[in-house]
Design an enzyme around this catalytic site. Sequence first.
Site, PDB file in Angstrom:
ATOM      1  N   HIS A  50      31.507 -68.492 -38.132  1.00  5.18           N
ATOM      2  CA  HIS A  50      31.959 -67.095 -38.281  1.00  5.18           C
ATOM      3  C   HIS A  50      31.145 -66.204 -37.357  1.00  5.18           C
ATOM      4  O   HIS A  50      29.959 -66.451 -37.131  1.00  5.18           O
ATOM      5  CB  HIS A  50      31.763 -66.635 -39.737  1.00  5.18           C
ATOM      6  CG  HIS A  50      32.586 -65.449 -40.091  1.00  5.18           C
ATOM      7  ND1 HIS A  50      32.173 -64.166 -39.828  1.00  5.18           N
ATOM      8  CD2 HIS A  50      33.803 -65.342 -40.651  1.00  5.18           C
ATOM      9  CE1 HIS A  50      33.103 -63.318 -40.226  1.00  5.18           C
ATOM     10  NE2 HIS A  50      34.108 -64.002 -40.727  1.00  5.18           N
ATOM     11  N   ASP A  86      38.535 -69.717 -44.725  1.00  7.47           N
ATOM     12  CA  ASP A  86      39.723 -70.521 -44.425  1.00  7.47           C
ATOM     13  C   ASP A  86      39.571 -71.995 -44.741  1.00  7.47           C
ATOM     14  O   ASP A  86      40.547 -72.748 -44.650  1.00  7.47           O
ATOM     15  CB  ASP A  86      40.065 -70.365 -42.932  1.00  7.47           C
ATOM     16  CG  ASP A  86      40.463 -68.941 -42.614  1.00  7.47           C
ATOM     17  OD1 ASP A  86      39.866 -68.328 -41.710  1.00  7.47           O
ATOM     18  OD2 ASP A  86      41.348 -68.430 -43.319  1.00  7.47           O
TER      19      ASP A  86
HETATM   20  C1  SDX Z   1      38.360 -65.443 -39.932  1.00  7.58           C
HETATM   21  O1  SDX Z   1      35.793 -61.640 -38.178  1.00  7.58           O
HETATM   22  C2  SDX Z   1      36.184 -61.846 -39.380  1.00  7.58           C
HETATM   23  O2  SDX Z   1      35.721 -61.232 -40.329  1.00  7.58           O
HETATM   24  C3  SDX Z   1      37.264 -62.877 -39.532  1.00  7.58           C
HETATM   25  C4  SDX Z   1      37.635 -63.264 -40.961  1.00  7.58           C
HETATM   26  C5  SDX Z   1      38.274 -62.129 -41.702  1.00  7.58           C
HETATM   27  O3  SDX Z   1      38.229 -62.150 -42.937  1.00  7.58           O
HETATM   28  O4  SDX Z   1      38.902 -61.259 -41.056  1.00  7.58           O
HETATM   29  O5  SDX Z   1      36.479 -63.691 -41.662  1.00  7.58           O
HETATM   30  C6  SDX Z   1      38.645 -64.421 -40.968  1.00  7.58           C
HETATM   31  O6  SDX Z   1      38.859 -65.344 -38.850  1.00  7.58           O
HETATM   32  C7  SDX Z   1      37.365 -66.547 -40.253  1.00  7.58           C
HETATM   33  C8  SDX Z   1      37.065 -67.473 -39.023  1.00  7.58           C
HETATM   34  C9  SDX Z   1      38.203 -68.473 -38.924  1.00  7.58           C
HETATM   35  N1  SDX Z   1      38.092 -69.284 -37.667  1.00  7.58           N
HETATM   36  C10 SDX Z   1      37.769 -70.568 -37.701  1.00  7.58           C
HETATM   37  O7  SDX Z   1      37.424 -71.180 -38.710  1.00  7.58           O
HETATM   38  C11 SDX Z   1      37.921 -71.258 -36.349  1.00  7.58           C
HETATM   39  C12 SDX Z   1      36.677 -72.119 -36.091  1.00  7.58           C
HETATM   40  N2  SDX Z   1      35.547 -71.236 -35.922  1.00  7.58           N
HETATM   41  C13 SDX Z   1      35.238 -70.835 -34.579  1.00  7.58           C
HETATM   42  O8  SDX Z   1      36.183 -70.892 -33.612  1.00  7.58           O
HETATM   43  C14 SDX Z   1      34.161 -69.766 -34.482  1.00  7.58           C
HETATM   44  O9  SDX Z   1      33.195 -70.089 -35.389  1.00  7.58           O
HETATM   45  C15 SDX Z   1      34.584 -68.320 -34.660  1.00  7.58           C
HETATM   46  C16 SDX Z   1      35.697 -67.957 -33.744  1.00  7.58           C
HETATM   47  C17 SDX Z   1      35.006 -68.073 -36.069  1.00  7.58           C
HETATM   48  C18 SDX Z   1      33.353 -67.468 -34.347  1.00  7.58           C
HETATM   49  O10 SDX Z   1      33.042 -67.703 -33.055  1.00  7.58           O
HETATM   50  P1  SDX Z   1      31.882 -66.851 -32.304  1.00  7.58           P
HETATM   51  O11 SDX Z   1      31.181 -65.943 -33.193  1.00  7.58           O
HETATM   52  O12 SDX Z   1      32.475 -66.271 -31.062  1.00  7.58           O
HETATM   53  O13 SDX Z   1      30.864 -67.962 -31.986  1.00  7.58           O
HETATM   54  P2  SDX Z   1      30.986 -68.952 -30.775  1.00  7.58           P
HETATM   55  O14 SDX Z   1      32.419 -69.360 -30.584  1.00  7.58           O
HETATM   56  O15 SDX Z   1      30.266 -68.376 -29.610  1.00  7.58           O
HETATM   57  O16 SDX Z   1      30.214 -70.216 -31.347  1.00  7.58           O
HETATM   58  C19 SDX Z   1      28.791 -70.223 -31.325  1.00  7.58           C
HETATM   59  C20 SDX Z   1      28.439 -71.685 -31.096  1.00  7.58           C
HETATM   60  C21 SDX Z   1      29.174 -72.284 -29.905  1.00  7.58           C
HETATM   61  O17 SDX Z   1      28.355 -73.301 -29.379  1.00  7.58           O
HETATM   62  P3  SDX Z   1      27.423 -72.956 -28.070  1.00  7.58           P
HETATM   63  O18 SDX Z   1      28.379 -72.487 -26.963  1.00  7.58           O
HETATM   64  O19 SDX Z   1      26.490 -71.845 -28.505  1.00  7.58           O
HETATM   65  O20 SDX Z   1      26.750 -74.246 -27.736  1.00  7.58           O
HETATM   66  O21 SDX Z   1      28.868 -72.468 -32.236  1.00  7.58           O
HETATM   67  C22 SDX Z   1      29.868 -73.391 -31.838  1.00  7.58           C
HETATM   68  C23 SDX Z   1      30.397 -72.940 -30.491  1.00  7.58           C
HETATM   69  O22 SDX Z   1      30.839 -74.046 -29.716  1.00  7.58           O
HETATM   70  N3  SDX Z   1      30.889 -73.354 -32.867  1.00  7.58           N
HETATM   71  C24 SDX Z   1      31.482 -74.411 -33.406  1.00  7.58           C
HETATM   72  C25 SDX Z   1      32.359 -73.889 -34.376  1.00  7.58           C
HETATM   73  N4  SDX Z   1      32.292 -72.570 -34.367  1.00  7.58           N
HETATM   74  C26 SDX Z   1      31.381 -72.233 -33.441  1.00  7.58           C
HETATM   75  N5  SDX Z   1      31.351 -75.735 -33.190  1.00  7.58           N
HETATM   76  C27 SDX Z   1      32.123 -76.549 -33.931  1.00  7.58           C
HETATM   77  N6  SDX Z   1      32.994 -76.137 -34.873  1.00  7.58           N
HETATM   78  C28 SDX Z   1      33.137 -74.805 -35.117  1.00  7.58           C
HETATM   79  N7  SDX Z   1      33.982 -74.398 -36.049  1.00  7.58           N
END
Ligand code: SDX
Length: 428
Positions: A306, A363
Amino acid sequence: MSDNQASLTADGKSIEMPVRSGTIGPDVIDIRKLYGQTGLFTYDPGFTSTASCDSAITYIDGEEGVLLHRGYPIGQLAEHSTFMEVSYLLLNGELPSPAQLDTFSHTITRHTMVHEQLSSFFSGFRRDAHPMAIMCGVVGALSAFYHDSTDVADPEHRKISSHRLIAKIPTIAAMAYKYSVGQPFVYPRNDLSYTGNFLRMTFGVPAEEYEVVPAVERAMDRIFILHADHEQNASTSTVRLAGSSGANPFACIAAGIACLWGPAHGGANEAALNMLKEIGTPDKIPEYIARAKDKNDPFRLMGFGHRVYKNYDPRATVMQKTVREVFDALKVSDPLFETALRLEEIALNDPYFVEKKLFPNVDFYSGIILSAIGFPTTMFTVLFALARTVGWVAQWNEMISDPGQKIGRPRQLYTGPAARDYTPLDQR
Ligand code: SDX
């Protein structure tokens, strides 16, 4: 709120900027005069360090896993409140008195019907159209039916539009489902609760009476509470930006629905269940954990991580508990729940996830519950949009009512070619 100053020196220029404090949470540096006084922009793609507005609706402490709606913790609201009461709270700032709640529920109930001509919009979609595509189209089309209430400067117009959106979104969501399964639309009933009405419009058929199962109604209502609002997330920011131009509220909510559809946002509940189905049994988990950690593999654990929560999403805690309640009420089970629990346990003990503070979010478990209740995965994000509509509407009202509100217009760091002369075609 206490105010102090932050200073910035760049390009030999120095500027003092006020630092503002909210009720709780991080202070902000007010940079509104930065460009005028220095010719510099800030740079923050994804807005990871940017506050876009003042808001009094929802507060999230990502480090502590805290979520407050108008100061009330989500766990207490999920335990003791109802979606109608939380909707009133989000819109008005205070919990309603019994009389206020009755009046609000009565008003919403009597706006649940949609214009009969709206039904004809559905027949233009293929039966296998994704319900979120239908939601984007039909909700946007509502602005064609309510010319009497699209003057956003008029508080009465804002009020009736807000009530219409909150009331009609379940009806439209149920119609989207009915259309996808080829069953007739079911009209709302005024003697049912908001959530009971939605369940009957979704699963009821004209051929027999539909009995709302109280435990399922309660679980569905709680799921709506958990999804109602969440500060300035991507879809809420979309609604605010659309609204900042003066666009009518129906168009703004349709924009929010479109943004929510993305798998990184509200589409994650559908993606998370599809991921669990692909994993299948716990013995396959290590393979998917490895893929999630592999920089060369675009696969991510859907329902994990998140932007704000660097701790357990408090909504996921409630969601996991609700799985068991629904299974008991429906006397069902789902092996994917065991797979999900095992996946969570393995991930939360893996250094990659621990170091990056990746925890289950709202989710991760929701799909298992919704699937048990009978929703197809394509309806999961529709249900998220249904619940989040009240949050979008509350945030839109807050923005429009702010006397300091102006159209949102970010700038950029330009990386394209400098000015150059046109080359005639015969010289290229
Ligand atoms: C919702 O914003 C809100 O409040 C949203 C929400 C709401 O109520 O409105 O809470 C609802 O959207 C919840 C989130 C649902 N999405 C997912 O579950 C999809 C999977 N999660 C990711 O794609 C990610 O965690 C995000 C999009 C939710 C957040 O991404 P960020 O904050 O932009 O973080 P990032 O993508 O830069 O990740 C940081 C690191 C990265 O690695 P590095 O580049 O630093 O090496 O963590 C890794 C990412 O690769 N990473 C994951 C991961 N999520 C982040 N690795 C594996 N699996 C994951 N799920």
